[in-house]
Design a protein around this motif. Structure first.
Motif, PDB file in Angstrom:
ATOM      1  N   GLY A 144      52.676  52.654  94.396  1.00  0.00           N
ATOM      2  CA  GLY A 144      52.750  52.960  93.287  1.00  0.00           C
ATOM      3  C   GLY A 144      54.175  53.344  93.011  1.00  0.00           C
ATOM      4  N   ALA A 145      54.586  54.277  93.781  1.00  0.00           N
ATOM      5  CA  ALA A 145      56.021  55.113  93.565  1.00  0.00           C
ATOM      6  C   ALA A 145      56.816  54.009  93.617  1.00  0.00           C
ATOM      7  CB  ALA A 145      56.322  56.109  94.793  1.00  0.00           C
ATOM      8  N   GLN A 146      56.976  52.980  94.544  1.00  0.00           N
ATOM      9  CA  GLN A 146      57.943  52.113  94.539  1.00  0.00           C
ATOM     10  C   GLN A 146      58.136  51.072  93.198  1.00  0.00           C
ATOM     11  OE1 GLN A 146      56.712  50.488  98.318  1.00  0.00           O
ATOM     12  NE2 GLN A 146      58.730  50.914  99.221  1.00  0.00           N
ATOM     13  N   MET A 147      56.571  51.113  92.699  1.00  0.00           N
ATOM     14  CA  MET A 147      56.574  50.230  91.417  1.00  0.00           C
ATOM     15  C   MET A 147      57.293  51.186  90.246  1.00  0.00           C
ATOM     16  SD  MET A 147      52.700  49.239  91.250  1.00  0.00           S
ATOM     17  CE  MET A 147      51.755  48.027  92.540  1.00  0.00           C
ATOM     18  N   VAL A 148      57.119  52.249  90.387  1.00  0.00           N
ATOM     19  CA  VAL A 148      57.883  53.222  89.051  1.00  0.00           C
ATOM     20  C   VAL A 148      59.604  52.798  89.322  1.00  0.00           C
ATOM     21  CG1 VAL A 148      58.624  55.426  88.545  1.00  0.00           C
ATOM     22  CG2 VAL A 148      56.013  54.836  89.052  1.00  0.00           C
ATOM     23  N   ASN A 191      56.061  61.674  95.835  1.00  0.00           N
ATOM     24  CA  ASN A 191      56.026  60.110  96.231  1.00  0.00           C
ATOM     25  C   ASN A 191      57.266  59.278  95.520  1.00  0.00           C
ATOM     26  OD1 ASN A 191      54.109  60.693  98.177  1.00  0.00           O
ATOM     27  ND2 ASN A 191      52.578  60.084  96.961  1.00  0.00           N
ATOM     28  N   VAL A 192      57.022  59.596  94.214  1.00  0.00           N
ATOM     29  CA  VAL A 192      58.321  58.979  93.182  1.00  0.00           C
ATOM     30  C   VAL A 192      59.609  59.570  93.708  1.00  0.00           C
ATOM     31  CG1 VAL A 192      59.064  58.176  90.910  1.00  0.00           C
ATOM     32  CG2 VAL A 192      56.585  58.811  91.564  1.00  0.00           C
ATOM     33  N   TYR A 198      65.180  58.986  96.085  1.00  0.00           N
ATOM     34  CA  TYR A 198      66.166  59.328  97.253  1.00  0.00           C
ATOM     35  C   TYR A 198      66.767  58.141  97.878  1.00  0.00           C
ATOM     36  CZ  TYR A 198      67.926  61.877 101.255  1.00  0.00           C
ATOM     37  OH  TYR A 198      68.576  62.155 102.351  1.00  0.00           O
ATOM     38  N   LYS A 199      65.796  56.995  97.987  1.00  0.00           N
ATOM     39  CA  LYS A 199      66.164  55.887  98.497  1.00  0.00           C
ATOM     40  C   LYS A 199      67.197  54.648  97.942  1.00  0.00           C
ATOM     41  CE  LYS A 199      62.010  56.168 101.401  1.00  0.00           C
ATOM     42  NZ  LYS A 199      60.639  55.727 101.301  1.00  0.00           N
ATOM     43  N   GLN A 200      67.048  54.932  96.236  1.00  0.00           N
ATOM     44  CA  GLN A 200      67.594  53.869  95.867  1.00  0.00           C
ATOM     45  C   GLN A 200      68.788  54.228  95.194  1.00  0.00           C
ATOM     46  OE1 GLN A 200      67.923  54.077  92.104  1.00  0.00           O
ATOM     47  NE2 GLN A 200      67.914  56.104  92.128  1.00  0.00           N
ATOM     48  N   ARG A 201      69.589  53.214  94.665  1.00  0.00           N
ATOM     49  CA  ARG A 201      71.049  53.294  94.286  1.00  0.00           C
ATOM     50  C   ARG A 201      71.072  52.826  92.784  1.00  0.00           C
ATOM     51  NH1 ARG A 201      70.838  56.912  96.862  1.00  0.00           N
ATOM     52  NH2 ARG A 201      71.992  57.495  98.890  1.00  0.00           N
ATOM     53  N   GLY A 218      53.563  63.258  87.322  1.00  0.00           N
ATOM     54  CA  GLY A 218      52.877  63.653  88.373  1.00  0.00           C
ATOM     55  C   GLY A 218      51.388  64.201  87.949  1.00  0.00           C
ATOM     56  N   GLN A 219      50.327  63.636  88.481  1.00  0.00           N
ATOM     57  CA  GLN A 219      49.159  64.381  88.257  1.00  0.00           C
ATOM     58  C   GLN A 219      48.337  64.672  89.761  1.00  0.00           C
ATOM     59  OE1 GLN A 219      47.085  66.328  87.072  1.00  0.00           O
ATOM     60  NE2 GLN A 219      46.787  65.447  85.004  1.00  0.00           N
ATOM     61  N   VAL A 220      47.672  65.734  89.884  1.00  0.00           N
ATOM     62  CA  VAL A 220      46.873  65.840  90.984  1.00  0.00           C
ATOM     63  C   VAL A 220      45.974  64.635  91.451  1.00  0.00           C
ATOM     64  CG1 VAL A 220      46.781  68.280  90.781  1.00  0.00           C
ATOM     65  CG2 VAL A 220      44.712  66.655  89.873  1.00  0.00           C
TER      66      VAL A 220
END
Lengths: 156, 544
Positions: free
Chosen positions: B5-9, B31-32, B37-40, B100-102
Motif C-alpha cells: 500500500g505504501a508503494q502504491m501511494v 510505511n509511506v 526515503y527510497k524514491q527520487r 496515516g491511521q492506526v
C-alpha cells in the motif's frame, strides 16, 4: 415564506459513512430532519433515503442542491405529487377489547399482528397524517409502547 | 504489479506527476515515509507543523493551478492539518491530503494517536476516504486527484490505516475515472446564455462582477478580452484580484470578498435591489444561494465565456455604455481609495504601494489575515491571476508564511512576499526553519502596529475603544528571531530604511523578516458595519 413540509428522496451509493454525509449536511447547515428512512434498493449498489423535512422553498432548493453536491449521491428527488406511507406498531395490554382494536387498526390499513400472554401488537400502514390520527385514537386502549417509522414515498 | 500500500501511494503520486509533497512524518504514516526515503521522483518538504504543510500545499496549488499534496500522520498530526483542509474547502483549492491511521484492528479502541479522521474532515472537504483494503488504494487515489481538480475544486482527504500501507495487493492505476454519481457540469446552457447576452445588450448600466472561479478555471484572459470588447466596467472580489490588470481603465476596484457572502452584500434585501443578475457558477448550489439570480448559468466560466463571445460580438454595442462609464469615473473622483500621510510613522498602505512600485509583477504576494490583508487587496497593483494568495473564506491567521513557501517552490523565479501582521506572523513562525532548510527565501513584511489591528479597529468603532486583549505591545525581537533560525531580519521605521531593506532582502538568498513599524491606529476603509447595507458604507473615520 412559510415552512412547508417536504419529502426528499436521495439515491446514494451503498458505501461506508454515506448516511453520516447526508445527516451531517443537514445538521451542519442547520436544516431540520423530521423523519428518515433508509434501505438498499434491491439488485443494485444504491440505497434510497427518504427524508421528511420542513423549510421555505429557498431552503428546500438549497438542501437539494447541497445534497446533489455530495460525491456518492446519484439523484435527488424533491417530490410534489407522491404516494407516501408510514407505518406504526402499538403494544396494548391484553385486557382491552380485541375486536375494537382490530376494527380500529383495520380502518387505518392495519391489523393485530401478534398476541402474547400479557400484550398484543397492532400495526398500521397509511399516509402520515392518518397514522397520526390512528395514534390519537388508539390512546383509549392505553398503549404501553408506540413505534413509528419514517416515510417512504414514490412519485405518482 | 504486486506492491505494498505504501508503494502504491508513491506510484500514484508519480502517475499524477506530483513534483513536491509537503508533510510531516509520524507513527501511523511511517510505511509511506519509508518509501519516500527510497524514491527520487518528487521532493518532500518537511514543514515544522502539519498545519503549515497543508497551507504550503495550498500556496503551491494556488500558484500553479495543480493539485497540492500534503502528507501527515494520525491523531494530532491530522487534527493539526484540519485548519488547512477547512481553509482549502472554503477557498476551493485543489488538494489531496494523505493521513496515516492506526491499524484496522485498533480502529475504535481509542488507540494511541487515534482519532476519527474522516469523521472530522467530512464537513470540511469536498470528499474523503478511509481506505480499508490496499486493493482499493489505486482507485481511491485516482478518484481523489480527479475530484480535487474537477468541477468546483476542493480538498480531498485520504486516510490510510498503517496495516493497509503494509498490505500487498495489485497496483493497476487506470487512466480514466468512472464515477457514476459525480459528473460536474462544465458547459453552460445555450438558451440561458442567449438570454443573458440579450439582457446585457439591453442594459444601460452593466457591471462585471468577477469572482475567484475565474482564477481557478483559467479564464482571466477571456475575461480581459470580453471586457475590452464590450467596454463593460468591472469589480473584482477579493478572491479574483489580478483578473484584470490594476491599471485597466475598466477596473473599478475591489468589491468586498467572496462571491455573494455576507461581507460583500451586507443587508441582503438592500443589495443591488434594482439590478438583474446573471450568475455564472460551476457550483449549482452557489447560484441564488443568497442573492436571487435572474439568469442562472451553471458551468465552468471559461466554457461559458467561450460560448458567450460570438453572441456578445454580434449583439453588444460598447458605445452604449459610455455615459455609464462617465458616471463611474465621477464616483472614483469623489471617493478615491486613499490614505493620508501624517506624523513620522510609516503608513501601512504606503508600504504596500511601495512594494508594488519596486517589484510589481516580479513578486507573488501572500498575506495573513487582518488589516494588512485588506490593505494589500486594496493597494497592491496586481497584474495577473495567481499573483495573489490569501485566505479569503476561512480567514486563517498563520496561512501567509507557509503559503508563501509553497508559492516560492512553485514559482522560484519570482520574489515570494508574505505581507503579514505582528499577530499573524507568530502563528506559524516556526516555518523559518523550513524556509532555511529548503532555501525558500520568502520575504516576510510585518506591518507592525503592536495590535491585533482588525479586531482593535472594530473595538474602536463599535465597542467604545475597549481594546480587550488586542494590545500586542509585548513582542519578540523579530530581527533576532529571524537570525536565530539562520535568516536575516530588518527593523524599519522610515521610507529610506524600508527601500534599503527590501532591496537587500530581494538580493539575499535566504528567508527574511522586515519588521516595519507603522502607525498604530490606522483603519481599513471603506467598511460596512456587520448587517448594515452598502448605502451606509463608512468612507472615512477620524480618530478623535
Amino acid at each position: 415564506m412559510e415552512n412547508a413540509r417536504r419529502v426528499i428522496s436521495v439515491i446514494v451509493l451503498n458505501e461506508a459513512s454515506v448516511l453520516s454525509r447526508i445527516v451531517g449536511l443537514f445538521s451542519g447547515r442547520g436544516y431540520n430532519i423530521e423523519s428518515l428512512t433508509v434501505a438498499p434498493i434491491p439488485d443494485s449498489k444504491y440505497s434510497r433515503i427518504t427524508i421528511v423535512t420542513a423549510g421555505s422553498l429557498r431552503v428546500i432548493e438549497q438542501i437539494t442542491k447541497q445534497l446533489h453536491k455530495l460525491i456518492p449521491v446519484l439523484k435527488v428527488y424533491e417530490h410534489a405529487d407522491l404516494v407516501e406511507k408510514e407505518m406504526a406498531m402499538v403494544k396494548i395490554p391484553m385486557n382491552e377489547s380485541l375486536g375494537d382494536i382490530e376494527a380500529l387498526a383495520h380502518a387505518y390499513n392495519g391489523r393485530i399482528v401478534n398476541v402474547g400472554s400479557d400484550t398484543l401488537i397492532a400495526m398500521v400502514a397509511d399516509e402520515p397524517s392518518r397514522v397520526g390520527h390512528f395514534l390519537e385514537a388508539i390512546k383509549r386502549f392505553h398503549p404501553k409502547e408506540i413505534v413509528r417509522s419514517g416515510s417512504v414515498a414514490l412519485e405518482r | 504489479m504486486q506492491i505494498s500500500g505504501a508503494q502504491m501511494v508513491i506510484e500514484a503520486l508519480i502517475a499524477e506527476e506530483v513534483e513536491v509533497v509537503f508533510g510531516y512524518p509520524g507513527g501511523a504514516i511511517m510505511n509511506v515515509y519509508d518509501e519516500i526515503y527510497k524514491q527520487r521522483s518528487f521532493q518532500h518538504i518537511l514543514t515544522r507543523h502539519e498545519q503549515a504543510a497543508v497551507h504550503a500545499a495550498e500556496g503551491y496549488a494556488k500558484a500553479t493551478g495543480k493539485v497540492g499534496v500534503a502528507m501527515i500522520t494520525s491523531g494530532p498530526g491530522f487534527t493539526n492539518g484540519v485548519t488547512g483542509l477547512a481553509d482549502a474547502y472554503m477557498d476551493s483549492i485543489p488538494l489531496v491530503v494523505i493521513s496515516g491511521q492506526v491499524p484496522m484492528s485498533l480502529i475504535g479502541t481509542d488507540a494511541f494517536q487515534e482519532i476519527d479522521a474522516v469523521g472530522i474532515s467530512r464537513p470540511c472537504t469536498k470528499h474523503n476516504y478511509l481506505v480499508t483494503d490496499a486493493a482499493d488504494l489505486p482507485r481511491v487515489l485516482k478518484e481523489a486527484f480527479y475530484i480535487a481538480r474537477t468541477g468546483r475544486p476542493g480538498p480531498v482527504h485520504v486516510d490510510i490505516p498503517k496495516d493497509v500501507t503494509a498490505q500487498i495487493a495489485t497496483f493497476d492505476y487506470s487512466k480514466e475515472v468512472e464515477l457514476e454519481t459525480y459528473k460536474p457540469t462544465t458547459k453552460g446552457n445555450a438558451r440561458q446564455i442567449k438570454k443573458a447576452i440579450e439582457a446585457i445588450a439591453a442594459a444601460k448600466r452593466p457591471l462585471l462582477y468577477l469572482g475567484g472561479g475565474i482564477v481557478s478555471s483559467g479564464a482571466a484572459d477571456l475575461v480581459r478580452e470580453f471586457s475590452k470588447m464590450t467596454q463593460i466596467p468591472a469589480v473584482e472580489t477579493f478572491m479574483a484580484r489580478g483578473t484584470l490588470r490594476f491599471d485597466d481603465p475598466l477596473l473599478i476596484s475591489m468589491l468586498g470578498m467572496h462571491g455573494f457572502d455576507d461581507r460583500v452584500t451586507g443587508k441582503l434585501s438592500e443589495f443591488a435591489k434594482n439590478a438583474q443578475i446573471i450568475h455564472v457558477d460551476i457550483d449549482p448550489a452557489s447560484v441564488s444561494k443568497l442573492v436571487h439570480a435572474h439568469y442562472p448559468i451553471v458551468g465552468d466560466v471559461k466554457n461559458v465565456l467561450e460560448q458567450m463571445m460570438p453572441l456578445a460580438k454580434e449583439q453588444i454595442d460598447p458605445v452604449r455604455y459610455a455615459p455609464w462609464l462617465n458616471t463611474i469615473a465621477n464616483f472614483n473622483k469623489l471617493h478615491p481609495l486613499s490614505y493620508t500621510e501624517e506624523g513620522d510613522r510609516l503608513k501601512p498602505q504606503w508600504v504596500i504601494e511601495r512594494i508594488g512600485q519596486l517589484l510589481g509583477d516580479k513578486a507573488n504576494i501572500s498575506t495573513d489575515v487582518g488589516q494588512h490583508q485588506m490593505w494589500t487587496a486594496q493597494f497592491y497593483p496586481f497584474s495577473r491571476p495567481r499573483q495573489w494568495v490569501s485566505s479569503g473564506g476561512l480567514g486563517t491567521m498563520g496561512f501567509g508564511f507557509p503559503a508563501a513557501l509553497g508559492v516560492k517552490r512553485a514559482d522560484p523565479e519570482r520574489v515570494s512576499i508574505n505581507i503579514t501582521g505582528d499577530g499573524s506572523i507568530l502563528m506559524n513562525i516556526q516555518e523559518l526553519m523550513t524556509a532555511v532548510e529548503y532555501k525558500l527565501p520568502v520575504i516576510n513584511v510585518i506591518l507592525n502596529n503592536n495590535f491585533l489591528g482588525m479586531v482593535r479597529q472594530w473595538q474602536t468603532l463599535f465597542y467604545d475603544k475597549r481594546h480587550s486583549q488586542t494590545d500586542l505591545s509585548i513582542q519578540p525581537d523579530f530581527v533576532k528571531v529571524a537570525e536565530a533560525f539562520g535568516g536575516v531580519g530588518y527593523r524599519v521605521t522610515t521610507k529610506e530604511e524600508f527601500d534599503a531593506a527590501l532591496k537587500d532582502a530581494v538580493e539575499k538568498n535566504v528567508v527574511t523578516i522586515i519588521d516595519v513599524v507603522v502607525n498604530r491606529f490606522e483603519n481599513v476603509l471603506p467598511m460596512v458595519p456587520a448587517g448594515g447595507s452598502l448605502f451606509n458604507m463608512m468612507l472615512e473615520y477620524k480618530e478623535k
